[in-house]
Write a protein that holds these residues in place. Structure first.
Motif, PDB file in Angstrom:
ATOM      1  N   SER A  19      26.039   6.715  19.482  1.00 37.79           N
ATOM      2  CA  SER A  19      25.344   5.475  19.807  1.00 37.79           C
ATOM      3  C   SER A  19      23.855   5.593  19.583  1.00 37.79           C
ATOM      4  O   SER A  19      23.194   4.613  19.282  1.00 37.79           O
ATOM      5  N   GLU A  89      34.891  11.275  16.152  1.00 32.92           N
ATOM      6  CA  GLU A  89      34.634  10.110  16.985  1.00 32.92           C
ATOM      7  C   GLU A  89      35.160  10.383  18.384  1.00 32.92           C
ATOM      8  O   GLU A  89      35.955  11.293  18.600  1.00 32.92           O
ATOM      9  N   SER A  90      34.704   9.577  19.316  1.00 29.67           N
ATOM     10  CA  SER A  90      35.182   9.729  20.684  1.00 29.67           C
ATOM     11  C   SER A  90      36.569   9.118  20.783  1.00 29.67           C
ATOM     12  O   SER A  90      36.902   8.179  20.079  1.00 29.67           O
ATOM     13  N   CYS A  93      36.478   5.405  21.465  1.00 32.17           N
ATOM     14  CA  CYS A  93      35.670   4.598  20.541  1.00 32.17           C
ATOM     15  C   CYS A  93      36.309   3.219  20.390  1.00 32.17           C
ATOM     16  O   CYS A  93      37.524   3.118  20.246  1.00 32.17           O
ATOM     17  N   ARG A  98      35.777   1.573  14.761  1.00 33.30           N
ATOM     18  CA  ARG A  98      36.388   2.544  13.854  1.00 33.30           C
ATOM     19  C   ARG A  98      37.082   1.853  12.697  1.00 33.30           C
ATOM     20  O   ARG A  98      37.069   2.346  11.569  1.00 33.30           O
TER      21      ARG A  98
END
Lengths: 372, 497
Positions: A19, A89-90, A93, A98
């Motif tokens: 972020s 990525e988390s 997310c 995504r």
């Protein structure tokens, strides 16, 4: 690195879009090539906008097109066409983000393969361990997910909006009360004040910060110049108090330390002690001086509460990753990208255009067991 | 050329739907369509260092991590470092009469940082002597990477072995007869099972990381020592050296300068280059230069009367013909929805796979391009509807404007304009060689607020003469009409009718 390895054409890009900061580099290397702010000059308004400030899907698409262009042609100096890419990525997310990133990469930049890796899992590969409780404290939120025997235990996820964003807001409020006329400091200035002047203080001192007549002497204040003309005072109390918001319990009695204990509670009894003795902290906010020591103190304090009595945990042990914490997840992605996993498990272009979506863990279509 | 940096008043709609000024557009001669930076495919052409202006081959650039070997950047202000001559000690310490040896150090001319601030000893060689630091954890990380590579490779080979086992109906030809390889080996006396290659010798695995209970405490000096902001590094300075990220200024080491690239642009539908720069880093010219400015008539606003809602105002625009062929300009009414290509509905359409698409001039592609077999054909960008709202109507004139070709020698020739073009005097107000002023009437729509920006649009149709190599029989280069949508920002509404 031996020369012949580097000359091979298998340079895979590893990308971690956060972020606040984006980490970008190549697989098999030990550090990303660049860590830049996740912002780009928007063509319509001609201002710099953050990627997370998107208004709708089309806006995000255009922002990501410009951002990925800058990443490839200014920093990586590499053509994206027909090459693979690994994205870290988390697990939490947002799907819109995504999917739009995948659309930008496949349709606009024509990459050949995409492999999406969860940041908590791959962060562990930098240690060579398989079981740990991973806490990622970034800009937007803090997410804790335990990983047991190489599998993230998703149902034990914990997330709270305790990231740098809330610390910046807190700092703004504290500075406003001390100094007059500094209402609209830009985000980068606040971030600079936070990084250079503030730190996480000890538990005993923290208790004194909110008392009217504190018994401790505060840290010396800092005179911070702004805009070349003004000077604001960052008092010692502000320097120590900014990070206290991470440990203030909210209405549900949740804070950073309870998050970790709740995550441990949700896991099997047999693994609880092992997880408590293998805690990995990643994310930029973790690099503040005094963070780890305070977290350990707070965890021990929370253990004394009734609701955590059933956790028979005696000690907490922390890992030190072989890199700085703000790019640990990226490094995990680079390690994974250097193996053959990319050719085995990546999503190819043909498959993406057939399905037009990414495989996702909440989607039941991707959750059936396969024997092959 | 002030319009390159000035406000974008005249915008053309590219085939992908974005509005750009003519200086940002390209014209693909093979498709005869406008392209812009968004809808062409960008590729890296060559690497070079901005300071020493020398090219690097891409393999060497990859090896050196896209950094120049000789040039450095100041870690404090990110500007270039220059090498200066420092103290001169005698080259031969025993002989005091020998010529003094020159010692070099790095210094920043902008922020006065120097390599001596960090403690780097002066070098005797002018270039290439500065020490490079390695990552502290390089060995450990190398071990971890090797371990994971071996693990994944083993898994992959296991999978392939399983697949092979399932495939064959008969394990070997001799299975049915009973004289299998295993039985034969048993008879001879060798071990029955062939040792699996991977089980033979596993490389030593690195130890997994050990978690420690002791964590670093808050350094006490933060509580007592006053902070000197000039000694603490900012985030930008820290992020220059990612593996170190020093917090104090004493650890800021100089960083190698990043290389720059030259980009070549390629049209996605016909795979021809639209822009290709020269290899020499010192040159700003192009090998292939298909800019719209040189192929499409340029429009500039000369004057516009103050605009009132509902009342027609006079607008004079200047057309310039940049090509070597005569062209005729017809002004048509604007059609906002994309009519140039078949635009599918936005809901539920997918980009077609590249194999299904038929690029128009695939047959005319030179064979060298087709032999780049590893390259997949590009996916064209879906055109999007133009997002600009037009709030003024343009009165469409009935006559056409003929523009003669550009003649570079005309300014030195005093013989005057001998083109003898009969013009409608109400349409064409002034004319000189390849330029013409055209008068149009613009009527802002009713119901607009005061001071709102008025945008007018029309479609310009010009005859484009294609100068790509013509066939032997047909000497005439083919001409065809090319439509471009133009949007003009005319200013603010002054009053009402």
């Amino acid at each position: 690195m031996p020369i012949y390895e580097a000359l091979s054409d298998k340079l895979t890009v590893v990308l971690d879009v956060g972020s606040a900061y984006t980490k970008f580099g190549f697989s098999g290397e030990y550090a990303p090539r660049c860590i830049i702010r996740s912002e780009v000059r928007c063509k319509k308004t001609n201002t710099i906008r953050r990627i997370i400030d998107y208004e709708n899907e089309k806006d995000l698409y255009d922002l990501l097109v410009d951002f990925v262009h800058v990443l490839y042609f200014k920093y990586a100096l590499f053509s994206p066409k027909d090459k693979p890419i690994v994205v870290v990525e988390s697990l939490l997310c947002p799907t819109l983000f995504r999917e739009t990133l995948a659309k930008v990469l496949f349709e606009h930049y024509e990459i050949s393969m995409l492999l999406m890796l969860p940041s908590h899992l791959v962060g562990l590969s930098t240690l060579g361990a398989e079981t740990a409780l991973v806490l990622d404290v970034g800009y937007f939120e803090a997410v804790a997910i335990p990983v047991c025997h190489g599998l993230p235990v998703i149902h034990a996820w914990q997330a709270l909006p305790l990231g740098s964003q809330i610390i910046h807001n807190n700092l703004r409020a504290l500075l406003n009360s001390d100094n007059t006329g500094i209402n609209n400091l830009p985000e980068s200035v606040i971030e600079d004040i936070k990084v250079r002047c503030c730190f996480v203080t000890k538990q005993k001192r923290a208790a004194q910060l909110s008392v009217a007549k504190p018994e401790i002497t505060f840290a010396p204040e800092v005179k911070y110049p702004i805009g070349g003309s003004e000077i604001i005072t960052v008092s010692g109390k502000v320097r120590e108090k900014v990070y206290e918001i991470l440990y203030d319990e909210d209405n549900d009695h949740l804070c950073l330390s309870t998050m970790l204990l709740d995550a441990i509670t949700k896991v099997d009894i047999h693994l609880r002690n092992k997880l408590a003795e293998n805690i990995l902290l990643i994310g930029g906010t973790v690099m503040v001086p005094g963070f780890k020591a305070r977290l350990k103190e707070e965890l021990h304090k929370q253990l004394k509460h009734d609701r955590y009595k059933k956790l028979k945990i005696s000690s907490f042990k922390f890992h030190t990753p072989p890199c700085k914490e703000n790019y640990t997840a990226w490094l995990g992605g680079a390690i994974y990208g250097a193996t053959e996993l990319l050719s085995m498990k990546a999503l190819t272009r043909e498959k993406y255009f057939k399905e037009n979506r990414l495989p996702d863990w909440p989607n039941m279509r991707d959750n059936f067991r396969t024997n092959n | 050329m002030a319009h390159v940096v000035g406000p974008e008043v005249v915008k053309y709609a590219c085939t992908c739907g974005l509005l750009k000024s003519i200086s940002s557009l390209y014209f693909c001669r093979y498709c005869c369509q406008l392209r812009c930076g968004f809808c062409v495919c960008h590729e890296v052409d060559s690497h070079f260092c901005g300071k020493c202006c020398e090219n690097l081959p891409s393999s060497e650039a990859r090896l050196k991590k896209n950094r120049c070997g000789n040039c450095y950047i100041c870690p404090s202000c990110q500007q270039e470092l220059s090498t200066r001559i420092g103290s001169k000690g005698p080259s031969n310490p025993e002989d005091p009469k020998s010529t003094p040896k020159k010692m070099y150090y790095l210094s920043c001319l902008y922020c006065r940082w120097s390599s001596r601030d960090v403690g780097i000893p002066d070098q005797s060689a002018a270039t290439g002597g500065w020490p490079d630091r390695e990552n502290v954890n390089a060995n450990r990380l190398q071990e971890i990477i090797e371990m994971y590579k071996a693990m994944v490779l083993a898994e992959k080979q296991q999978k392939e072995k399983d697949k092979k086992k399932q495939r064959g109906k008969y394990l070997s030809y001799t299975d049915r007869t009973g004289v299998t390889a295993a039985a034969l080996r048993k008879r001879i006396g060798l071990p029955v099972d062939i040792q699996h290659s991977l089980l033979k010798a596993k490389p030593k695995e690195p130890e997994p990381a050990i978690a420690k209970e002791d964590v670093e405490d808050l350094p006490e000096e933060l509580l007592t020592k006053p902070v000197n902001l000039t000694e603490v590094t900012t985030i930008e300075q820290r992020l220059l050296q990612i593996d170190l990220q020093p917090t104090t200024v004493e650890k800021l080491f100089p960083v190698h300068k990043q290389l720059s690239i030259k980009r070549s642009l390629r049209c996605r539908s016909c795979e021809h280059n639209v822009s290709k720069p020269e290899y020499n880093p010192n040159s700003v010219k192009f090998k292939i230069q298909l800019f719209a400015y040189y192929h499409v008539p340029e429009i500039r606003i000369v004057t516009v009367e103050p605009l009132r809602a509902g009342r027609p105002s006079e607008l004079i625009i200047k057309f310039t013909n940049p090509t070597q062929h005569q062209t005729t300009i017809t002004i048509l009414s604007l059609v906002l929805s994309g009519d140039e290509s078949e635009v599918k509905e936005e809901t539920g359409d997918q980009p077609s796979l590249p194999q299904e698409k038929q690029p128009p001039s695939l047959s005319s592609q030179p064979s060298s391009l087709l032999s780049l077999s590893s390259r997949q054909p590009s996916i064209t960008i879906k055109p999007r509807p133009v997002s600009q709202e037009v709030n003024a109507d343009v009165a469409i004139p009935s006559s056409k404007v003929i523009l003669p070709p550009r003649d570079d020698a005309a300014e030195y020739d005093d013989s005057g304009d001998t083109h003898n073009i009969q013009d409608d005097p109400k349409l064409v107000v002034w004319r000189k060689s390849n330029k013409a002023f055209v008068k149009l009437l613009v009527t802002p729509k009713q119901g607009l607020a005061l001071n709102s920006e008025i945008v007018a649009g029309f479609t310009m149709q010009h005859i484009y003469t294609n100068t790509i190599a013509t066939t032997v029989e047909n000497r005439e280069p083919d001409k065809h009409d090319h439509n471009i949508r133009v949007f003009l920002t005319l200013g603010n509404l002054v009053g009402f009718d």
